[in-house]
Design an enzyme around this catalytic site. Sequence first.
Site, PDB file in Angstrom:
ATOM      1  N   ARG A 157      50.287  41.743 -15.863  1.00 47.35           N
ATOM      2  CA  ARG A 157      51.429  42.112 -16.728  1.00 47.35           C
ATOM      3  C   ARG A 157      52.631  42.560 -15.895  1.00 47.35           C
ATOM      4  NH1 ARG A 157      52.874  47.289 -15.087  1.00 47.35           N
ATOM      5  NH2 ARG A 157      52.034  48.968 -16.371  1.00 47.35           N
ATOM      6  N   LYS A 185      45.695  52.964 -20.767  1.00 53.78           N
ATOM      7  CA  LYS A 185      45.273  52.507 -19.428  1.00 53.78           C
ATOM      8  C   LYS A 185      45.078  53.747 -18.565  1.00 53.78           C
ATOM      9  CE  LYS A 185      48.161  50.616 -16.373  1.00 53.78           C
ATOM     10  NZ  LYS A 185      49.025  49.616 -15.719  1.00 53.78           N
TER      11      LYS A 185
HETATM   12  N1  LIG Z   1      56.263  48.965 -11.451  1.00 60.01           N
HETATM   13  C1  LIG Z   1      55.090  48.569 -11.882  1.00 60.01           C
HETATM   14  O1  LIG Z   1      54.907  48.236 -13.060  1.00 60.01           O
HETATM   15  C2  LIG Z   1      53.932  48.492 -10.924  1.00 60.01           C
HETATM   16  C3  LIG Z   1      52.679  48.057 -11.394  1.00 60.01           C
HETATM   17  C4  LIG Z   1      51.632  47.955 -10.489  1.00 60.01           C
HETATM   18  C5  LIG Z   1      51.832  48.305  -9.150  1.00 60.01           C
HETATM   19  N2  LIG Z   1      53.050  48.746  -8.748  1.00 60.01           N
HETATM   20  C6  LIG Z   1      53.298  49.110  -7.346  1.00 60.01           C
HETATM   21  O2  LIG Z   1      53.172  47.940  -6.543  1.00 60.01           O
HETATM   22  C7  LIG Z   1      52.885  48.359  -5.210  1.00 60.01           C
HETATM   23  C8  LIG Z   1      51.877  47.418  -4.570  1.00 60.01           C
HETATM   24  O3  LIG Z   1      50.609  47.579  -5.172  1.00 60.01           O
HETATM   25  P1  LIG Z   1      49.341  46.775  -4.594  1.00 60.01           P
HETATM   26  O4  LIG Z   1      48.233  47.053  -5.538  1.00 60.01           O
HETATM   27  O5  LIG Z   1      49.708  45.392  -4.296  1.00 60.01           O
HETATM   28  O6  LIG Z   1      49.075  47.562  -3.228  1.00 60.01           O
HETATM   29  P2  LIG Z   1      48.319  47.006  -1.953  1.00 60.01           P
HETATM   30  O7  LIG Z   1      47.938  48.198  -1.159  1.00 60.01           O
HETATM   31  O8  LIG Z   1      47.274  46.028  -2.367  1.00 60.01           O
HETATM   32  O9  LIG Z   1      49.446  46.166  -1.178  1.00 60.01           O
HETATM   33  C9  LIG Z   1      50.589  46.762  -0.631  1.00 60.01           C
HETATM   34  C10 LIG Z   1      51.045  45.908   0.551  1.00 60.01           C
HETATM   35  O10 LIG Z   1      52.311  46.386   1.005  1.00 60.01           O
HETATM   36  C11 LIG Z   1      52.308  46.350   2.430  1.00 60.01           C
HETATM   37  N3  LIG Z   1      53.344  47.278   2.870  1.00 60.01           N
HETATM   38  C12 LIG Z   1      53.310  48.636   2.869  1.00 60.01           C
HETATM   39  N4  LIG Z   1      54.494  49.125   3.288  1.00 60.01           N
HETATM   40  C13 LIG Z   1      55.291  48.059   3.554  1.00 60.01           C
HETATM   41  C14 LIG Z   1      56.632  47.921   3.986  1.00 60.01           C
HETATM   42  N5  LIG Z   1      57.405  48.976   4.241  1.00 60.01           N
HETATM   43  N6  LIG Z   1      57.125  46.670   4.150  1.00 60.01           N
HETATM   44  C15 LIG Z   1      56.356  45.585   3.904  1.00 60.01           C
HETATM   45  N7  LIG Z   1      55.081  45.655   3.474  1.00 60.01           N
HETATM   46  C16 LIG Z   1      54.556  46.877   3.291  1.00 60.01           C
HETATM   47  C17 LIG Z   1      50.892  46.696   2.815  1.00 60.01           C
HETATM   48  O11 LIG Z   1      50.568  46.280   4.126  1.00 60.01           O
HETATM   49  C18 LIG Z   1      50.097  45.954   1.740  1.00 60.01           C
HETATM   50  O12 LIG Z   1      49.760  44.642   2.128  1.00 60.01           O
HETATM   51  C19 LIG Z   1      52.449  49.823  -5.301  1.00 60.01           C
HETATM   52  O13 LIG Z   1      53.497  50.638  -4.822  1.00 60.01           O
HETATM   53  C20 LIG Z   1      52.267  50.069  -6.782  1.00 60.01           C
HETATM   54  O14 LIG Z   1      52.517  51.394  -7.163  1.00 60.01           O
HETATM   55  C21 LIG Z   1      54.100  48.832  -9.612  1.00 60.01           C
END
Ligand SMILES: NC(=O)c1ccc[n+]([C@@H]2O[C@H](COP(=O)([O-])OP(=O)(O)OC[C@H]3O[C@@H](n4cnc5c(N)ncnc54)[C@H](O)[C@@H]3O)[C@@H](O)[C@H]2O)c1
Length: 349
Positions: free
Chosen positions: A133, A89
């Site tokens: 996933r 990926k």
């Molecule tokens: N661990 C994993 O396997 C994994 C996999 C995919 C994504 N992620 C993580 O998930 C997170 C979200 O990804 P996404 O694609 O949904 O991003 P995104 O930008 O689409 O959404 C993030 C949301 O969080 C909100 N936000 C930011 N700071 C905040 C806070 N302090 N309190 C409340 N809300 C807040 C934003 O306004 C936004 O709506 C990212 O940090 C990404 O790295 C983790």
Amino acid sequence: LPTPTEPPPESLAPDARGVLVLGAGDLGRVGGRDPQQYLEPVRQAFASHARGETVLPLKPYLYAPGPDHHPADRIIAMPAHVGGVSGLKWIGSKHDNPTARGLPRASAVIVLNDPATNRPIAILEGALISSMRTAAASLVASQLLARSDSATVAIVGCGVIGQRHAEAFTQCWPALERLVLHDVETSRAVELSEFLSRRGAVDVDVAADAEAAARAADILVTCTVGASPYVERSWLSPGSFVANVSLVDVTEDVFTSVDKLVVDDWDQCNREGKTIHQLTTRGVLSREDLYAELGEVVVGTKPGRENEEEIILLNPMGIAITDVACAHLLYRAAVAAGVGTWFDLEGTE
Ligand SMILES: NC(=O)c1ccc[n+]([C@@H]2O[C@H](COP(=O)([O-])OP(=O)(O)OC[C@H]3O[C@@H](n4cnc5c(N)ncnc54)[C@H](O)[C@@H]3O)[C@@H](O)[C@H]2O)c1
């Protein structure tokens, strides 16, 4: 390396030269938007990992030089071998894609390679699979680590990953009665709440702040792009389960005081200055403090939840075996259904 007695792997490709290109629409046509479809491949990937049957190199993070570096501005290469198939990926992220460009934060492709030839056999749109996933991993973990009667699920951060979790819990968590949503951009939480309410499956509330969401939660999932921790130990109720999906949200105190700390892969988690990495670097946390990797709980070498009181934290760094396992399943479904577009890699002049 495989032992010489192992038979050579069989080809997965119906056409030795063909590469199947699957966009998000194609994936949707073969079940790629159904949260239920992802649970088994994700569970199996974790089980294979615990049995030592996977290959999972540490993922390199590519940060292009530039001003105002944000930790979510990066491209990650995530290779893995699982279930007899190798893949990669390649996932890019810019924290301000949604706000500045009207684009999703993350975008990705997944390449699958034929085990017989190691040639690429498929290129799949990867952001859908990646987000699905991720929610599936939280569901699989909840089945083992949350109380089975957990009725309230709180999601902090209502972007793509938060939405996928809301959909997955709505469809795959039978005890769910109430979703509590919070986002710093209240409109996002409201929009998701309205979308879910139209479906009518559960009660949905928008919380004014993360603390109110966390205090209400039997299961708390963080899905933000925040830069600093804010979830405090005192916000968590006895018996709760926390999936720290966005990795930076939970304070160090929670890591060091929960009853069970579970990760997807210890080595992968100890990187990139994430909280576990910071704690181990300072000598505050070590491998001995880890309760289990999730796969060990999946295969039963470590018990999951053992009573109604313990607070359990999952820190899922996100591992490529889950992407490759799900992409493999969808590739097979697409080949069987005749979905997607083939091209000849070498081509003809
Ligand atoms: N661990 C994993 O396997 C994994 C996999 C995919 C994504 N992620 C993580 O998930 C997170 C979200 O990804 P996404 O694609 O949904 O991003 P995104 O930008 O689409 O959404 C993030 C949301 O969080 C909100 N936000 C930011 N700071 C905040 C806070 N302090 N309190 C409340 N809300 C807040 C934003 O306004 C936004 O709506 C990212 O940090 C990404 O790295 C983790």
